[in-house]
Design an enzyme around this catalytic site. Structure first.
Site, PDB file in Angstrom:
ATOM      1  N   GLY A 216      11.092   8.878   1.283  1.00 44.55           N
ATOM      2  CA  GLY A 216      11.182   7.968   0.140  1.00 44.55           C
ATOM      3  C   GLY A 216       9.799   7.596  -0.358  1.00 44.55           C
ATOM      4  O   GLY A 216       8.929   7.204   0.416  1.00 44.55           O
ATOM      5  N   GLY A 217       9.592   7.748  -1.652  1.00 50.31           N
ATOM      6  CA  GLY A 217       8.276   7.518  -2.239  1.00 50.31           C
ATOM      7  C   GLY A 217       7.813   6.070  -2.153  1.00 50.31           C
ATOM      8  O   GLY A 217       6.651   5.793  -1.840  1.00 50.31           O
TER       9      GLY A 217
ATOM     10  N   LYS B 140       4.899   7.453 -10.878  1.00 51.65           N
ATOM     11  CA  LYS B 140       4.932   8.703 -10.094  1.00 51.65           C
ATOM     12  C   LYS B 140       6.104   9.585 -10.527  1.00 51.65           C
ATOM     13  O   LYS B 140       5.957  10.806 -10.674  1.00 51.65           O
ATOM     14  CB  LYS B 140       5.004   8.368  -8.601  1.00 51.65           C
TER      15      LYS B 140
ATOM     16  N   THR C  47      19.879  14.040  -0.811  1.00 52.97           N
ATOM     17  CA  THR C  47      18.418  13.946  -0.787  1.00 52.97           C
ATOM     18  C   THR C  47      17.952  12.495  -0.820  1.00 52.97           C
ATOM     19  O   THR C  47      18.671  11.621  -1.305  1.00 52.97           O
ATOM     20  CB  THR C  47      17.835  14.711  -1.991  1.00 52.97           C
ATOM     21  N   THR C  48      16.725  12.271  -0.360  1.00 52.37           N
ATOM     22  CA  THR C  48      16.155  10.932  -0.497  1.00 52.37           C
ATOM     23  C   THR C  48      15.419  10.755  -1.820  1.00 52.37           C
ATOM     24  O   THR C  48      15.050   9.650  -2.176  1.00 52.37           O
ATOM     25  CB  THR C  48      15.136  10.638   0.625  1.00 52.37           C
TER      26      THR C  48
ATOM     27  N   GLU D  19       8.809   3.781  -0.017  1.00 55.87           N
ATOM     28  CA  GLU D  19       8.603   3.508   1.404  1.00 55.87           C
ATOM     29  C   GLU D  19       7.290   4.133   1.894  1.00 55.87           C
ATOM     30  O   GLU D  19       6.555   3.543   2.678  1.00 55.87           O
ATOM     31  CB  GLU D  19       9.785   4.068   2.215  1.00 55.87           C
TER      32      GLU D  19
ATOM     33  N   ASP E 260      14.075  18.507  -1.508  1.00 57.59           N
ATOM     34  CA  ASP E 260      12.632  18.674  -1.283  1.00 57.59           C
ATOM     35  C   ASP E 260      12.375  19.490  -0.022  1.00 57.59           C
ATOM     36  O   ASP E 260      12.784  19.108   1.068  1.00 57.59           O
ATOM     37  CB  ASP E 260      11.954  17.305  -1.177  1.00 57.59           C
TER      38      ASP E 260
ATOM     39  N   ASP F 276      19.841  19.766   0.958  1.00 57.27           N
ATOM     40  CA  ASP F 276      18.683  18.912   0.742  1.00 57.27           C
ATOM     41  C   ASP F 276      17.899  19.520  -0.436  1.00 57.27           C
ATOM     42  O   ASP F 276      18.094  20.695  -0.770  1.00 57.27           O
ATOM     43  CB  ASP F 276      17.828  18.907   2.017  1.00 57.27           C
TER      44      ASP F 276
HETATM   45  C1  XBP Z   1      12.123  14.017   0.529  1.00 59.42           C
HETATM   46  C2  XBP Z   1      11.260  12.860   0.391  1.00 59.42           C
HETATM   47  C3  XBP Z   1      11.063  12.261  -0.918  1.00 59.42           C
HETATM   48  C4  XBP Z   1       9.979  12.756  -1.783  1.00 59.42           C
HETATM   49  C5  XBP Z   1       9.619  11.678  -2.782  1.00 59.42           C
HETATM   50  O1  XBP Z   1      12.827  13.978   1.764  1.00 59.42           O
HETATM   51  O2  XBP Z   1      10.797  12.323   1.357  1.00 59.42           O
HETATM   52  O3  XBP Z   1      10.765  10.960  -0.645  1.00 59.42           O
HETATM   53  O4  XBP Z   1       8.847  13.092  -1.004  1.00 59.42           O
HETATM   54  O5  XBP Z   1      10.666  11.326  -3.582  1.00 59.42           O
HETATM   55  P1  XBP Z   1      14.128  14.860   2.008  1.00 59.42           P
HETATM   56  P2  XBP Z   1      10.696   9.854  -4.316  1.00 59.42           P
HETATM   57  O6  XBP Z   1      13.794  16.241   1.571  1.00 59.42           O
HETATM   58  O7  XBP Z   1      14.341  14.807   3.501  1.00 59.42           O
HETATM   59  O8  XBP Z   1      15.281  14.268   1.242  1.00 59.42           O
HETATM   60  O9  XBP Z   1       9.287   9.498  -4.649  1.00 59.42           O
HETATM   61  O10 XBP Z   1      11.544  10.047  -5.533  1.00 59.42           O
HETATM   62  O11 XBP Z   1      11.294   8.872  -3.335  1.00 59.42           O
HETATM   63 MG    MG Z   2      13.623  17.992   2.718  1.00 60.89          MG
END
Ligand code: XBP
Ligand code: MG
Length: 251
Positions: free
Chosen positions: A51-52, A84, A121-122, A54, A10, A8
């Protein structure tokens, strides 16, 4: 036999959320003259939605009925999200977000041991590229055999889709891989794809439920920066490739 490690991004490779994504969202809101301001605490609650795009929709549904009832709300969210992403990539290019302790070492050890690296990753693909470039160098993306990111699958974590997508690209079985996550949604996704999972928590995820994970640490750590074991067992006081192999052999 262990063949690949799937990471993953983030919260796992880097602590991107509070000082990266959150700041970029707020910059996009300011740029669009929206009076939305996501403080660190509120952002922690919003992180339950992955997801940003969402996440912004979820926030608007709760706090800004006028915004959400506009006819072109989908386009507005798409544009806000593009802004963003621009701000986020900028923040990364300034070197504002480092990798977490032990990440760089562990990636190198894995490559040296002949393991395949991948990402699930999302977050948006550009964000992954920007993080890898700013922390590991220009061509570091090439070290990853598969980078599954963002909208490439219809359902984001906690759905298993992104992990299943990566496994398919790697042409590997889940039993030949290990996943690395930091959050409950992430672990639900990796376990949903039948992947044995190692967790490193962070301040946003320390109270999450990691039931089913093989090992939960506060960080990968280093010889001189010990990791704390929160669940499971590890022989050394930091996670290295031998520790990963031992854990895999005992599955
Ligand atoms: C990471 C997220 C992402 C970021 C934002 O989740 O939730 O949505 O916060 O990214 P994970 P975007 O680590 O579980 O994959 O704005 O590009 O969607
Ligand atoms: Mg994460």
């Amino acid at each position: 036999m262990l063949k690949a490690l799937i990471f993953d991004v983030d919260g796992t490779l880097a602590d991107t959320e509070r000082d990266g994504h959150r700041v970029a969202f707020n910059l996009a809101f300011q740029e669009a003259d929206l009076n939305w301001d996501w403080n660190p605490e509120l952002y922690g609650e919003l992180l339950t939605v992955t997801g940003g795009k969402e996440r912004m929709r979820f926030y608007a549904e709760q706090y800004d009925q006028a915004f959400i009832s506009q006819a072109d709300v989908d386009e507005l969210i798409t544009n806000l999200h593009a802004s963003k992403t621009r701000h986020y990539v900028n923040l990364l290019s300034e070197g504002r977000i480092p990798l977490r302790p032990g990440v760089k070492r562990l990636l190198k050890e894995a490559v040296d041991a002949g393991l395949t690296l991948a990402i699930a990753t999302t977050t948006t693909p550009q964000n992954v590229s920007a993080l890898l470039e700013s922390t590991l160098g220009k061509d570091s993306k090439n070290c990853f055999a598969s980078i599954g990111a963002g909208d490439i699958v219809p359902a984001k974590k906690p759905a298993a889709d992104i992990y299943l997508h990566v496994l398919k690209e790697l042409e590997l079985q889940a039993s030949e891989c290990l996943a690395f996550e930091d959050s409950e949604n992430g672990v639900r996704a990796s376990l949903g794809a039948q992947l044995a999972t190692i967790v490193t928590i962070n301040s946003y995820t320390e109270n999450h439920d990691f039931e089913g994970a093989e090992l939960v640490l506060n960080q990968f750590g280093e010889a001189d920066l010990p990791a704390k074991v929160l669940a499971g067992t590890m022989q050394k006081n930091y996670l290295d490739i031998d520790g990963i192999q031992t854990l895999y052999n005992e599955l």
